[in-house]
Design a protein around this motif. Structure first.
Motif, PDB file in Angstrom:
ATOM      1  N   ILE A 101       0.836  -1.202   0.000  1.00 18.86           N
ATOM      2  CA  ILE A 101       0.000   0.000   0.000  1.00 18.86           C
ATOM      3  C   ILE A 101       0.872   1.253   0.000  1.00 18.86           C
ATOM      4  O   ILE A 101       0.571   2.240  -0.687  1.00 18.86           O
ATOM      5  CB  ILE A 101      -0.946  -0.010   1.214  1.00 18.86           C
ATOM      6  N   LYS A 102       1.962   1.228   0.756  1.00 15.03           N
ATOM      7  CA  LYS A 102       2.887   2.364   0.801  1.00 15.03           C
ATOM      8  C   LYS A 102       3.458   2.657  -0.586  1.00 15.03           C
ATOM      9  O   LYS A 102       3.518   3.819  -1.019  1.00 15.03           O
ATOM     10  CB  LYS A 102       4.026   2.089   1.785  1.00 15.03           C
ATOM     11  N   GLU A 103       3.849   1.633  -1.310  1.00 11.71           N
ATOM     12  CA  GLU A 103       4.415   1.835  -2.645  1.00 11.71           C
ATOM     13  C   GLU A 103       3.388   2.413  -3.603  1.00 11.71           C
ATOM     14  O   GLU A 103       3.716   3.245  -4.457  1.00 11.71           O
ATOM     15  CB  GLU A 103       4.976   0.516  -3.161  1.00 11.71           C
ATOM     16  N   ALA A 104       2.132   2.001  -3.461  1.00 13.53           N
ATOM     17  CA  ALA A 104       1.074   2.575  -4.297  1.00 13.53           C
ATOM     18  C   ALA A 104       0.865   4.051  -3.958  1.00 13.53           C
ATOM     19  O   ALA A 104       0.677   4.886  -4.849  1.00 13.53           O
ATOM     20  CB  ALA A 104      -0.225   1.794  -4.115  1.00 13.53           C
ATOM     21  N   ALA A 105       0.903   4.389  -2.665  1.00 13.24           N
ATOM     22  CA  ALA A 105       0.766   5.792  -2.256  1.00 13.24           C
ATOM     23  C   ALA A 105       1.942   6.616  -2.750  1.00 13.24           C
ATOM     24  O   ALA A 105       1.775   7.769  -3.182  1.00 13.24           O
ATOM     25  CB  ALA A 105       0.649   5.878  -0.736  1.00 13.24           C
TER      26      ALA A 105
END
Length: 214
Positions: A101-105
């Motif tokens: 999720i962090k990488e998508a953000a």
């Protein structure tokens, strides 16, 4: 008086640039309602609920220790602590799902994050009071990306000087709210309590913490 109710555009997603800031002045806020819409998005809440190490923090009000009206957890790269509201947080290593999720953000923001504060709102009685994310560990104009999973909750802003300047929006499952520019200098934000029959919600706020100094 400036008061805005923001209606989310359901067509926005990770590939769509935000059209304009949702704040009228003194900061920039962008909302992507369908930010995280991969297969199984409705299972993300359940995985976060059961895989995150939640804790019940306490705060002092009028000399008495009371529970935060929500559960929290702190994940980060490295081993530095992070202090907010008088609570010292010792970081846990990112889980595979949190890192995904962090990488998508990061892709959406074009910004790297090294930490995440998680809040678990178990029902409408759980809340977050008015505050700014202006801790010393954050840079002068931090970029903060806030991902929501589970039940939809109202998120509100109010200007620190112009008390009639208010913005309200609904944060739904899989949405991403980005706060940047001078937002934390000039605006407070909160998740208010509600008497509506709402389900639980998990919020992840990704940050870039500066660990220099003491």
């Amino acid at each position: 008086m400036i008061e805005m109710d923001v209606i989310a555009d359901n067509q926005l997603n990770i590939f769509s640039p935000a059209r304009h800031s949702l704040l009228p002045f003194d900061g920039e806020v962008f909302l992507y309602p369908n930010f995280y819409q991969e297969d199984g998005v409705y299972d993300v809440f359940d995985e976060l609920k059961h895989s995150i190490l939640w804790k019940q923090d306490k705060m002092k009000i009028y000399g008495k220790q009371v529970n935060f009206p929500r559960l929290t957890s702190w994940y980060a790269d490295g081993d530095k602590t992070y202090t907010y509201s008088g609570v010292v947080n010792i970081p846990l290593p990112f889980t595979p799902l949190l890192r995904k999720i962090k990488e998508a953000a990061e892709q959406q923001c074009n910004k790297q994050f090294n930490s995440a504060l998680l809040n678990f709102y178990r029902n409408g009685g759980d809340s977050m009071g008015w505050h700014s994310d202006n801790e010393k560990e954050l840079s002068g104009n931090p970029v903060i990306a806030s991902a929501s999973f589970g039940a939809t909750r109202t998120f509100q802003f109010k200007h620190k000087q112009q008390k009639n300047a208010k913005v309200s929006m609904a944060l739904s499952n899989g949405s991403l709210l980005i706060m940047q520019g001078e937002t934390q200098h000039h605006w407070l934000h909160q998740v208010p309590k509600t008497t509506d029959d709402t389900g639980p919600r998990i919020n992840i706020t990704f940050r870039d913490i500066k660990y220099g100094g003491d």
